[in-house]
Structure formats: structure tokens, C-alpha cells
Write a protein that holds these residues in place. Structure first.
Motif, PDB file in Angstrom:
ATOM      1  N   ASP A 198      34.568  -8.141  63.017  1.00  0.00           N
ATOM      2  CA  ASP A 198      34.395  -6.784  62.475  1.00  0.00           C
ATOM      3  C   ASP A 198      34.150  -5.794  63.607  1.00  0.00           C
ATOM      4  OD1 ASP A 198      34.746  -7.675  59.924  1.00  0.00           O
ATOM      5  OD2 ASP A 198      32.612  -7.737  59.413  1.00  0.00           O
ATOM      6  N   ALA A 199      34.677  -4.592  63.451  1.00  0.00           N
ATOM      7  CA  ALA A 199      34.526  -3.562  64.483  1.00  0.00           C
ATOM      8  C   ALA A 199      33.116  -3.006  64.494  1.00  0.00           C
ATOM      9  CB  ALA A 199      35.525  -2.437  64.239  1.00  0.00           C
ATOM     10  N   VAL A 200      32.665  -2.581  65.666  1.00  0.00           N
ATOM     11  CA  VAL A 200      31.369  -1.918  65.775  1.00  0.00           C
ATOM     12  C   VAL A 200      31.385  -0.661  64.912  1.00  0.00           C
ATOM     13  CG1 VAL A 200      29.815  -0.698  67.332  1.00  0.00           C
ATOM     14  CG2 VAL A 200      30.900  -2.815  68.072  1.00  0.00           C
ATOM     15  N   GLY A 201      30.343  -0.474  64.118  1.00  0.00           N
ATOM     16  CA  GLY A 201      30.277   0.667  63.204  1.00  0.00           C
ATOM     17  C   GLY A 201      30.688   0.338  61.792  1.00  0.00           C
ATOM     18  N   SER A 202      31.239  -0.847  61.565  1.00  0.00           N
ATOM     19  CA  SER A 202      31.643  -1.241  60.210  1.00  0.00           C
ATOM     20  C   SER A 202      30.412  -1.401  59.324  1.00  0.00           C
ATOM     21  CB  SER A 202      32.451  -2.540  60.242  1.00  0.00           C
ATOM     22  OG  SER A 202      31.692  -3.589  60.815  1.00  0.00           O
ATOM     23  N   LEU A 203      30.554  -1.089  58.025  1.00  0.00           N
ATOM     24  CA  LEU A 203      29.430  -1.099  57.084  1.00  0.00           C
ATOM     25  C   LEU A 203      29.646  -2.157  56.011  1.00  0.00           C
ATOM     26  CD1 LEU A 203      29.026   2.766  56.551  1.00  0.00           C
ATOM     27  CD2 LEU A 203      27.707   1.289  58.092  1.00  0.00           C
ATOM     28  N   THR A 204      28.563  -2.798  55.607  1.00  0.00           N
ATOM     29  CA  THR A 204      28.573  -3.767  54.505  1.00  0.00           C
ATOM     30  C   THR A 204      27.405  -3.442  53.594  1.00  0.00           C
ATOM     31  OG1 THR A 204      29.467  -5.473  55.974  1.00  0.00           O
ATOM     32  CG2 THR A 204      28.513  -6.204  53.881  1.00  0.00           C
ATOM     33  N   SER A 205      27.659  -3.309  52.292  1.00  0.00           N
ATOM     34  CA  SER A 205      26.615  -2.885  51.354  1.00  0.00           C
ATOM     35  C   SER A 205      26.446  -3.900  50.226  1.00  0.00           C
ATOM     36  CB  SER A 205      26.948  -1.514  50.758  1.00  0.00           C
ATOM     37  OG  SER A 205      27.079  -0.539  51.769  1.00  0.00           O
ATOM     38  N   THR A 206      25.238  -3.953  49.708  1.00  0.00           N
ATOM     39  CA  THR A 206      24.934  -4.775  48.538  1.00  0.00           C
ATOM     40  C   THR A 206      23.720  -4.164  47.848  1.00  0.00           C
ATOM     41  OG1 THR A 206      24.481  -7.029  47.764  1.00  0.00           O
ATOM     42  CG2 THR A 206      23.403  -6.349  49.788  1.00  0.00           C
ATOM     43  N   ASN A 207      23.461  -4.560  46.602  1.00  0.00           N
ATOM     44  CA  ASN A 207      22.301  -4.008  45.887  1.00  0.00           C
ATOM     45  C   ASN A 207      21.758  -5.024  44.902  1.00  0.00           C
ATOM     46  OD1 ASN A 207      23.543  -3.420  43.059  1.00  0.00           O
ATOM     47  ND2 ASN A 207      25.001  -2.509  44.495  1.00  0.00           N
ATOM     48  N   GLN A 208      20.524  -4.779  44.465  1.00  0.00           N
ATOM     49  CA  GLN A 208      19.851  -5.699  43.548  1.00  0.00           C
ATOM     50  C   GLN A 208      18.844  -4.911  42.718  1.00  0.00           C
ATOM     51  OE1 GLN A 208      20.150  -8.993  42.884  1.00  0.00           O
ATOM     52  NE2 GLN A 208      18.457  -8.922  41.430  1.00  0.00           N
ATOM     53  N   THR A 209      18.737  -5.254  41.445  1.00  0.00           N
ATOM     54  CA  THR A 209      17.743  -4.638  40.578  1.00  0.00           C
ATOM     55  C   THR A 209      16.379  -5.275  40.820  1.00  0.00           C
ATOM     56  OG1 THR A 209      19.404  -4.192  38.881  1.00  0.00           O
ATOM     57  CG2 THR A 209      17.093  -4.158  38.187  1.00  0.00           C
ATOM     58  N   VAL A 210      15.355  -4.445  40.964  1.00  0.00           N
ATOM     59  CA  VAL A 210      13.984  -4.935  41.108  1.00  0.00           C
ATOM     60  C   VAL A 210      13.107  -4.238  40.077  1.00  0.00           C
ATOM     61  CG1 VAL A 210      14.208  -5.500  43.558  1.00  0.00           C
ATOM     62  CG2 VAL A 210      13.494  -3.201  42.909  1.00  0.00           C
ATOM     63  N   TYR A 211      11.915  -4.825  39.820  1.00  0.00           N
ATOM     64  CA  TYR A 211      11.034  -4.302  38.783  1.00  0.00           C
ATOM     65  C   TYR A 211       9.639  -4.122  39.341  1.00  0.00           C
ATOM     66  CZ  TYR A 211      14.797  -5.788  35.662  1.00  0.00           C
ATOM     67  OH  TYR A 211      16.020  -5.950  35.059  1.00  0.00           O
ATOM     68  N   ASP A 212       8.951  -3.100  38.841  1.00  0.00           N
ATOM     69  CA  ASP A 212       7.554  -2.921  39.234  1.00  0.00           C
ATOM     70  C   ASP A 212       6.670  -3.747  38.309  1.00  0.00           C
ATOM     71  OD1 ASP A 212       7.327  -1.557  36.841  1.00  0.00           O
ATOM     72  OD2 ASP A 212       7.018   0.413  37.745  1.00  0.00           O
ATOM     73  N   ALA A 213       5.348  -3.650  38.509  1.00  0.00           N
ATOM     74  CA  ALA A 213       4.418  -4.466  37.734  1.00  0.00           C
ATOM     75  C   ALA A 213       4.469  -4.156  36.245  1.00  0.00           C
ATOM     76  CB  ALA A 213       2.998  -4.257  38.259  1.00  0.00           C
ATOM     77  N   TYR A 214       4.938  -2.956  35.887  1.00  0.00           N
ATOM     78  CA  TYR A 214       4.984  -2.570  34.474  1.00  0.00           C
ATOM     79  C   TYR A 214       6.337  -2.852  33.834  1.00  0.00           C
ATOM     80  CZ  TYR A 214       0.663  -0.137  35.620  1.00  0.00           C
ATOM     81  OH  TYR A 214      -0.615   0.156  36.037  1.00  0.00           O
ATOM     82  N   GLY A 215       7.260  -3.426  34.600  1.00  0.00           N
ATOM     83  CA  GLY A 215       8.582  -3.737  34.076  1.00  0.00           C
ATOM     84  C   GLY A 215       9.586  -2.622  34.226  1.00  0.00           C
ATOM     85  N   ASN A 216       9.220  -1.527  34.915  1.00  0.00           N
ATOM     86  CA  ASN A 216      10.171  -0.433  35.151  1.00  0.00           C
ATOM     87  C   ASN A 216      11.226  -0.870  36.157  1.00  0.00           C
ATOM     88  OD1 ASN A 216       8.721   1.417  33.471  1.00  0.00           O
ATOM     89  ND2 ASN A 216       7.240   1.667  35.139  1.00  0.00           N
ATOM     90  N   GLN A 217      12.466  -0.427  35.921  1.00  0.00           N
ATOM     91  CA  GLN A 217      13.597  -0.881  36.722  1.00  0.00           C
ATOM     92  C   GLN A 217      13.872   0.068  37.894  1.00  0.00           C
ATOM     93  OE1 GLN A 217      17.061  -2.292  34.498  1.00  0.00           O
ATOM     94  NE2 GLN A 217      18.383  -1.161  35.899  1.00  0.00           N
ATOM     95  N   PHE A 218      14.138  -0.562  39.065  1.00  0.00           N
ATOM     96  CA  PHE A 218      14.525   0.178  40.268  1.00  0.00           C
ATOM     97  C   PHE A 218      15.754  -0.502  40.863  1.00  0.00           C
ATOM     98  CE2 PHE A 218      10.118   1.077  39.631  1.00  0.00           C
ATOM     99  CZ  PHE A 218       9.893   2.351  40.132  1.00  0.00           C
ATOM    100  N   ASN A 219      16.453   0.232  41.708  1.00  0.00           N
ATOM    101  CA  ASN A 219      17.628  -0.329  42.364  1.00  0.00           C
ATOM    102  C   ASN A 219      17.376  -0.390  43.869  1.00  0.00           C
ATOM    103  OD1 ASN A 219      20.273  -1.402  41.788  1.00  0.00           O
ATOM    104  ND2 ASN A 219      21.099   0.273  43.014  1.00  0.00           N
ATOM    105  N   LEU A 220      17.555  -1.584  44.437  1.00  0.00           N
ATOM    106  CA  LEU A 220      17.418  -1.770  45.879  1.00  0.00           C
ATOM    107  C   LEU A 220      18.808  -1.749  46.504  1.00  0.00           C
ATOM    108  CD1 LEU A 220      15.820  -2.554  48.480  1.00  0.00           C
ATOM    109  CD2 LEU A 220      16.173  -4.947  47.812  1.00  0.00           C
ATOM    110  N   ASN A 221      19.067  -0.763  47.354  1.00  0.00           N
ATOM    111  CA  ASN A 221      20.351  -0.646  48.047  1.00  0.00           C
ATOM    112  C   ASN A 221      20.202  -1.092  49.493  1.00  0.00           C
ATOM    113  OD1 ASN A 221      21.649   0.628  45.776  1.00  0.00           O
ATOM    114  ND2 ASN A 221      20.533   2.501  46.304  1.00  0.00           N
TER     115      ASN A 221
END
Length: 415
Positions: A198-221
Motif C-alpha cells: 500500500d502507498a504511503v498516505g493510504s487510508l483504511t477505515s472500520t467501525n463498531q457499535t459500542v454501548y455505555d453503562a445505560y445501554g445507549n448506543q455509540f459508534n466507534l470509527n
């Protein structure tokens, strides 16, 4: 050859002085029980004794570390056994609660879950010798607290993932604790590899849903940017349901030149990071150990070991039962997954205890052997030394008598 009186005088006096000197040496050796009173007595023996005594000192230190660790590991096992008993009972109660026959008793089952939650929380906050068993290396406060409205269990300190290492040998450190993050925490595991081409500067992305102690949903990028052949920059952000970023950071990752494995995060030899947002009750571990660089196509994914921790899973089930709802199969499965993780950690703690016990026996035997070697090098045979000193004393008395008969008289004899 003529032997003069002066020569006889000197000979007898030298003999007497030698006998006295030898008796004095034997007396000191008997008193100190050591044949080496100063380095010049035996330079080689002194050097050997110093080496052995240094080894003995280190052995005593390792034994002391092990003895101090036994109680902590025992208490860890006891705490997990108590939690395991409660989890087993919960799984039985949930099976009963989902039985239509018991539909009228769901509130009673909810109360039983409340008691089980309190018991598990008490075990999770156990301490030994001023250290919280599951607090990692954070000792200032108990690791978990129940919110005032009893709607969530919150992590009370920023990081409960610390490892307690004990030195039990030369260059051997043993992890003796089960951290709260390992047992109760959410761990996001990043897996896959980056293509070395891969060339220098190339980007790779992924994400995952996470939850707080109260069950509220957040997105981790997560976004990886290639900086050089063996370095990447990781930028992560946590976004709430309103698209507001609640936490973000940038990390520098270094990979081994030959194996391609991750070796450093921000210059530190770690492969996981603790991500916390106390204002949003978010706490989880991002484990990067399974990513690397190789010749295959770039492919990165992330997975979580749980949606929410065991405490808040129990709270959700409790509230569902209070509201007259059946227990969700996914929630039951989450408890079963935690139960298996708990059993694995109990096995790990048992292995740690056995390692301490085996090492303790080995060091005890080693200590006896070292003491025996030191004794052989410098100890005095007391009985032999006493007999030798008596012989020298006898020779000294004989010398006194002979000198009185043979040495010439002085003017004092005629006064």
C-alpha cells in the motif's frame, strides 16, 4: 655448626609466638563459626562466598514475593468462585422465569436478580491487603459502583486493566491478578492486516457499535493512515446518536520490520489501549494485538466480546421482569458467554497459583543447596578446631617448660 644461646632463644620465642597466633586464629574462627575472617584468608573462597550469598539474597527475595502473592491469588479465586455460584443460580432462575407457569412470579424473580447483582458487585469490589482484587493497578477507589437510582453499574476508576507482575526468578515476572477489564470489561478486538505494498498516505477505515453503562448506543470509527513502511497513524472517534463526537484521539503504531507484528503504541511496548469517557460512562479496551503487515490484501475488521457488561445485562433482565416481559434469549446468551469467560479466568488463576506453588518448592530446594555450598566453603568444623586448639595449647605449655630449662640464666636469677 655451633648453635648459640641467642639462636636457641630466638627459635623458642618464634615457636611460642606462632603457637599463640594459631590459637588466636582458631579462637576467632570458633567464635564466628567461619574459616574466612578477612578476604586475604582465602581470596578465591571469598569471591565464591560473595557470589553464593548474592544468589541466596535474590532467592529470599523471590520467595518473599511468592509468599506475598499466595494470599492475593487465593482471594481472587475465592471472589470468582462466589461470582460463578451466583451466575449459575441466575441461569437456573432465568429458565424458571421464562416458564409460562411462573409468569405471575416475574416480580419475585426480579427481586432475586437484584440480590444476585448485589452479591456479584460485592465480590467484584473485594480487596486484599489494601488492593482491590479486580481493580487492575488502581487502588485509590473500588472499581465498580451502583448508580443512585440503581439503573446501572458504573466503572469508578479510569483504568482497571493494569497487570500486577511479580518477580519470581531471574528475568521471570508472573502476572498474578485478573484485572476487572479482563473479567468484566468490553474488549474490542481489531483483526486483519495491511498490505505492505500500500502507498504511503493510504487510508483504511472500520467501525463498531459500542454501548455505555445505560445501554445507549455509540459508534466507534477507526481510521488507519500509512505513514511509512512500518508505521501507521490510528485516529479514532466515538460518535453519539446525534452525530456528536464525544471522544477522539490519534495514536502512532509501529510494526516489526521482519515479522510485521505490532510492537509499539505511541512509543510504548503495548498492543492494547484503554478508552474511557467518564462523562458518557463509556469504558472499553481496544485490542490491536491481532493486526499486522504482510503481503496479503488489506483487510481490517473489529468485533466485541459483549454488548454490555454482566452487571448491566442483569439490570436489563431485572427491569424486563419487573415490566412483565420474558427474558430475551440474547441476554441469556450474554450471561452464558460471561460464564464461560469467568470459568476461563478461574482456570488462569488456578494455573497462576500452581506456578507459584511449584516455583516456591523449587526455590526452597535451591536455597538449601546454596546454604550447603556456602557452609562447605566457609564454615568451621567446631570439634576439629577445638581439638586443634588444645593441641597448640599443649605445645605452648611444653615450650614454656623447655625454655625454662634450656635458656641461659639471666642476672635476675642472682638477685
Amino acid at each position: 655448626m655451633r648453635i648459640s644461646d641467642l639462636l636457641m632463644n630466638k627459635t623458642y620465642l618464634n615457636g611460642i609466638a606462632n603457637n599463640k597466633s594459631r590459637m588466636d586464629l582458631l579462637s576467632k574462627q570458633i567464635a564466628s563459626q567461619s574459616s574466612i575472617l578477612k578476604p586475604s584468608d582465602s581470596p578465591i573462597g571469598t569471591a565464591r562466598v560473595l557470589r553464593l550469598e548474592d544468589k541466596l539474597s535474590n532467592t529470599d527475595l523471590y520467595l518473599k514475593n511468592i509468599q506475598n502473592s499466595f494470599g492475593f491469588v487465593n482471594e481472587t479465586i475465592r471472589g470468582m468462585e462466589s461470582i460463578e455460584t451466583e451466575i449459575t443460580n441466575i441461569l437456573v432462575k432465568l429458565t424458571e422465569a421464562n416458564n409460562p407457569i411462573n409468569s405471575e412470579n416475574r416480580a419475585n424473580y426480579a427481586d432475586q436478580l437484584e440480590h444476585a447483582l448485589n452479591s456479584i458487585l460485592t465480590s467484584a469490589n473485594m480487596s486484599y491487603d489494601g488492593k482491590y482484587i479486580f481493580g487492575g493497578t488502581a487502588f485509590s477507589a473500588q472499581p465498580f459502583v451502583l448508580s443512585n437510582d440503581r439503573s446501572a453499574v458504573l466503572q469508578n476508576v479510569n483504568d482497571i486493566s493494569g497487570k500486577s507482575l511479580v518477580k519470581i526468578g531471574n528475568g521471570v515476572n508472573l502476572k498474578t491478578n485478573i484485572s476487572g477489564a479482563e473479567l468484566f470489561g468490553t474488549i474490542l478486538t481489531q483483526q486483519g492486516s495491511f498490505n505492505s505494498a500500500d502507498a504511503v498516505g493510504s487510508l483504511t477505515s472500520t467501525n463498531q457499535t459500542v454501548y455505555d453503562a445505560y445501554g445507549n448506543q455509540f459508534n466507534l470509527n477507526l481510521e488507519y493512515e500509512k505513514v511509512s513502511d512500518k508505521e501507521y497513524k490510528l485516529t479514532y472517534s466515538i460518535v453519539d446518536s446525534d452525530s456528536n463526537t464525544v471522544k477522539s484521539d490519534t495514536l502512532n503504531l509501529s510494526f516489526d520490520e521482519y515479522s510485521g507484528n505490532l510492537i509499539e503504541i505511541n512509543g510504548s511496548s503495548a498492543t492494547e489501549i484503554s478508552i474511557n469517557s467518564s462523562s458518557h460512562k463509556l469504558n472499553f479496551i481496544l485490542d490491536l494485538n491481532a493486526i499486522g503487515i504482510d503481503s496479503s490484501s488489506t483487510s481490517i475488521s473489529v468485533s466485541a466480546n459483549q454488548e454490555r457488561d454482566i452487571f448491566n445485562t442483569i439490570i436489563k433482565i431485572r427491569d424486563d421482569l419487573k415490566n412483565g416481559l420474558n427474558v430475551n434469549d440474547n441476554d441469556i446468551n450474554d450471561i452464558k458467554i460471561f460464564h464461560q469467560r469467568l470459568l476461563n479466568r478461574m482456570s488462569e488463576a488456578g494455573y497462576t497459583y500452581n506456578t507459584l506453588d511449584n516455583t516456591n518448592s523449587l526455590l526452597d530446594n535451591q536455597r538449601i543447596e546454596i546454604e550447603s555450598m556456602i557452609s562447605a566453603e566457609k564454615d568451621v568444623d567446631i570439634a576439629k578446631a577445638i581439638i586443634e586448639m588444645q593441641n597448640y595449647d599443649y605445645l605452648l605449655q611444653v615450650s614454656y617448660k623447655m625454655s625454662a630449662m634450656i635458656l641461659p640464666k639471666s642476672l635476675l636469677d642472682f638477685l
